[in-house]
Design an enzyme around this catalytic site. Structure first.
Site, short mmCIF file in Angstrom:
data_model
loop_
_atom_site.label_atom_id
_atom_site.label_comp_id
_atom_site.label_asym_id
_atom_site.label_seq_id
_atom_site.Cartn_x
_atom_site.Cartn_y
_atom_site.Cartn_z
N ASP A 641 0.84 -1.18 0.00
CA ASP A 641 0.00 0.00 0.00
C ASP A 641 0.88 1.24 0.00
O ASP A 641 2.11 1.16 -0.08
CB ASP A 641 -0.97 -0.01 1.19
CG ASP A 641 -0.25 0.10 2.54
OD1 ASP A 641 1.00 0.26 2.55
OD2 ASP A 641 -0.94 0.01 3.57
N ASP A 684 -6.02 2.23 -0.61
CA ASP A 684 -4.69 2.31 -1.20
C ASP A 684 -3.96 0.98 -1.18
O ASP A 684 -2.73 0.92 -1.27
CB ASP A 684 -3.85 3.36 -0.44
CG ASP A 684 -3.62 2.95 1.03
OD1 ASP A 684 -4.54 2.37 1.63
OD2 ASP A 684 -2.52 3.22 1.55
#
Length: 768
Positions: A641, A684
């Site tokens: 991420d 994300d």
């Protein structure tokens, strides 16, 4: 003998006079033919221009309808949700490619209805998305305002009119009131562009939005339920010229008037010379009325001189040559013509006798609605059932079926409602109590892709078996029926030669009339490049003796576009069960296919990054695990991420955060191989499948490349952001499921974060 020779010599000069006479007549006929050819070419071009104009009218009508449908779809989007944000509004219009698929569209916006007493509260709420938003131009005597809130695209020109009370603009307010009271999309007359007042050839379409759940049957109810409008504004010239195409503008001049012909009613004039007003000699080949969102557009089509020039036939030299040749061979052609006329006379007499037999053929034809009730029947059907038409209407076929076959007939009808034609034999009881054995064919009839009724054809089997010639006549009766259904229908013999078709099929085949198909094969028609494939399917259907129902197949058009057809093919058999040919039916399902492809794209891919979404990525991971097991290869999964992404969102807002995610995804895709699969699991969080690795160390090399790819500054608008990533790596082990592999990679990623971020870590098992 001498006398005979003299006689022969004496008569030869006499026999040459007809030749000279024919030659002289041929010369006169040739010049007359040239003149006649010119006149006929001109008339044919006029007919062709009229046909082309009608096709262009349909094209314009379809293109204009797309603009109205866009408004309706967006209005439906708002009606289905209590609170649509600007980002959702823009995302929706981007997903449907509103600007790309609607040429000339300036912008499409959302106009809420705001009570005057709620204006201040509405402005405060709107400023959450648009900090400087304010309603302006509102009439102090009005109980409500209609400010422009959302717009797509939202550019500098729209920003200037954001918050403007649209109801204060007379021509727009008139259309808004009509749309509100009529419950439909209404277009304005031409008006100036708010973004650019110098641009006056603009039309706006207003579509009302009503509060979900409230009644809208009456005008009063619609006014009460109104929550706002969807408005789209487009440039008339761009819309028409893009929809009609460049070739149209080269060949035709189109004039469009609003309601009546007048200088103030001109909506569009292709060459800026209103011929309808001047009533000059410029030829109008087609006039039509088109309803465009409540506006009656009067269309005038004028072919340009180049249209006549490009379609004229310059065959004068050929006619002259033919005339000279005619003078030489006329005697022979006269003899041939006499023989041809004799054969033609025999053919005509045969056709007349055949038509007389056909008209007296006893075929019963009837129609059923979806509730299995009779809605129409011909005289033969009434005679077969021995009932009056009044008594038959709204009764059901089951009422005439013998009780033991009722359940079978009901089941077969259900099959027809699924879109399948069925044929069955049955016993019936007529209105006078007589029992008959009949053969019944039930055919679903579709309207706009939906089954609207069922066509039935019933025949008395006993009578047909007593006289073989009636079979041919019943086929001709079927030809009359199928010419009136929208599906394309054809039939061939066992040599794959066409015996007949309906009118819809003949048009697809490039023929003027259906009877021209007889004796032709697929190699003689417009799809000759794919003829072998079609013939193979027809041959397999006849050889197997089994029907092929609702096969879907692509078709490449001559213009390069691809359409989809849904085809059914049924082997034809005679009374002895021997296959004598094949019957085919098909319909165009291109629009449905395009919708399926679009839905599949939406279901499998993330709209922000274009990467596979969680569900689709999970499916790809399971397939990769299977390939790894099959080939005994190394499979790595990387879970990663964006470091401190929440801080980016909190500091710069979600719009900047979304742009960072999109740029991050692009760098990942640019770094990995084409065969590697990248997916966005949400927020994300991303995953990467790396297959067929030479070693486990190679996976670490890929991870390091991803970390290095994020080191350059992310330029997001005017902001330069430093972004890094933490990566967890897990390798597939024997017996490991997809969920466990993801969990191990996820755990390794969090270990990388705990170790300081901007790095990768292997799963715990590998480190041990």
């Amino acid at each position: 003998m001498k006398n005979d020779l003299l006689s022969s010599v004496d008569t030869k000069p006499l026999r040459s006079w007809p030749v000279f006479g024919v030659f002289a007549l041929s010369v006169l006929f040739t010049f007359f033919s040239i003149f006649y050819q010119h006149q006929r070419d001109h008339q044919n071009i006029i007919k062709l221009a009229t046909h082309d104009a009608i096709e262009y009218q349909r094209m314009l009508n379809g293109g204009a309808t797309a603009y109205i449908h866009l408004n309706r779809d967006v209005a439906g989007f708002f009606a289905a949700s209590d609170n649509v944000t600007a980002r959702e509004f823009n995302a929706y219009l981007s997903s449907v490619k509103a600007l790309e698929t609607h040429p000339g569209l300036g912008y499409i916006g959302y106009i809420p209805r705001i009570a005057s007493s709620d204006a201040a509260e509405f402005e405060a709420k709107a400023r959450r998305e648009f900090p400087s938003y304010q309603i302006h131009g509102m009439s102090p005597h009005s109980d409500a305002a209609y400010p422009l809130l959302y717009s797509f695209p939202y550019d500098e020109g729209v920003r200037k009119i954001s918050g403007l009370d649209i109801s204060t603009l007379p021509e727009r307010w008139e259309a808004m009131q009509q749309a509100r009271d009529q419950g439909r999309s209404i277009a304005t007359e031409k008006h100036a562009y708010l973004k650019n007042p110098d641009h006056k050839n603009i039309i706006s379409i207003f579509t009302p939005i009503y509060e979900s759940g409230k009644p809208i049957e009456t005008i009063a109810q619609r006014r009460t339920a109104l929550t706002g409008f969807i408005v789209s504004t487009f440039v008339v010239e761009e819309m028409i010229e893009r929809v009609m195409g460049r070739e149209f503008k080269d060949m035709f001049d189109l004039e469009i008037y609003n309601g009546t012909v007048g200088s103030q009613q001109i909506v569009y004039d292709g060459d800026s010379q209103p011929h309808a007003l001047k009533r000059d000699a410029y030829l109008s080949v087609h006039q039509a009325n088109v309803d465009f969102a409540g506006r009656n557009w009067l269309l005038h089509f004028y072919p340009k001189p180049v249209y006549f020039e490009t379609r004229a036939n310059h065959h004068d030299w050929l006619i002259l040559f033919s005339g000279v040749l005619l003078s030489i061979v006329l005697s022979f052609l006269t003899w041939k013509w006499q023989r041809h006329q004799h054969a033609k006379r025999l053919q005509l007499e045969h056709g007349q006798r055949f038509q007389a037999v056909f008209e007296n053929h006893p075929s019963a034809v009837y129609s059923l609605d979806l509730q299995r009730r009779f809605i129409n029947a011909n005289a033969k059907a009434l005679a077969l059932l021995e009932v009056s038409k009044d008594k038959l209407m709204l009764s059901t076929p089951v009422q005439f079926v013998v009780p033991e076959n009722a359940a079978k007939v009901e089941k077969l009808f259900e099959e027809v409602l699924k879109g399948n034609a069925v044929t069955y034999d049955n016993a019936i009881i007529t209105g006078t109590g007589k029992r008959l054995d009949v053969s019944v064919v039930l055919i679903p009839v579709t309207t706009e892709g939906e089954i609207s009724s069922v066509l039935g054809i019933a025949q008395n089997i006993t009578e047909q078996r007593q006289a073989e010639w009636k079979l041919q006549e019943s086929r001709q009766m079927l030809q009359l029926v199928i010419n009136n259904i929208p599906q394309r229908v054809f039939w061939k013999n066992t040599e794959l030669v066409y015996l007949g078709c309906n009118n819809a099929f003949s048009k697809d085949a490039g023929l003027l009339q259906a009877d021209e198909i007889a004796g032709k094969s697929d190699f003689d028609l417009v799809w000759k490049d794919q003829a072998e494939k079609y013939r193979q399917v027809d041959l397999e259907t006849m050889q197997s003796g089994k029907a092929r129902i609702n096969d879907e197949e692509p078709l490449q058009q001559q213009d390069g576009t691809k359409t989809w057809l849904r085809t059914s093919k049924i082997p034809l058999k005679d009374v002895g069960g021997k296959t004598i040919g094949v019957l085919g039916m098909y319909e165009d399902i291109t629009e449905r296919k395009h919708l399926e492809q679009k839905l599949e794209q939406m279901a499998h891919y993330d709209s922000l990054t274009g990467l596979p979404n969680r569900a689709y990525f999970y499916d790809q991971l399971k397939q990769a695990i299977c390939r790894s097991k099959r080939h005994n290869s190394i499979l790595a999964l990387m879970y990663f991420d964006i470091d401190k992404f929440k801080q980016i969102n909190d500091t710069y807002g979600h719009d900047i955060g979304d742009l960072v995610i999109a740029l991050f995804a692009k760098r990942v895709k640019d770094t990995v191989r084409e065969i590697d699969i990248v997916g966005r699991l949400g927020g994300d969080e991303f995953c990467l499948i790396v297959e067929a690795l030479s070693s486990r160390k190679a996976a670490e090399t890929v991870a390091q490349k991803l970390i290095e790819a994020m080191q350059p500054v992310f330029q997001v608008g005017e902001k330069a952001l430093q972004v890094s990533t933490s990566i967890g790596i897990a390798f597939h082990e024997p017996g490991m499921a997809a969920d466990e592999l993801i969990r191990k990679a996820d755990h390794a990623m969090y270990q990388a974060k705990q170790a300081g971020r901007n790095r990768y870590e292997l799963s715990a098992t590998l480190r041990e």
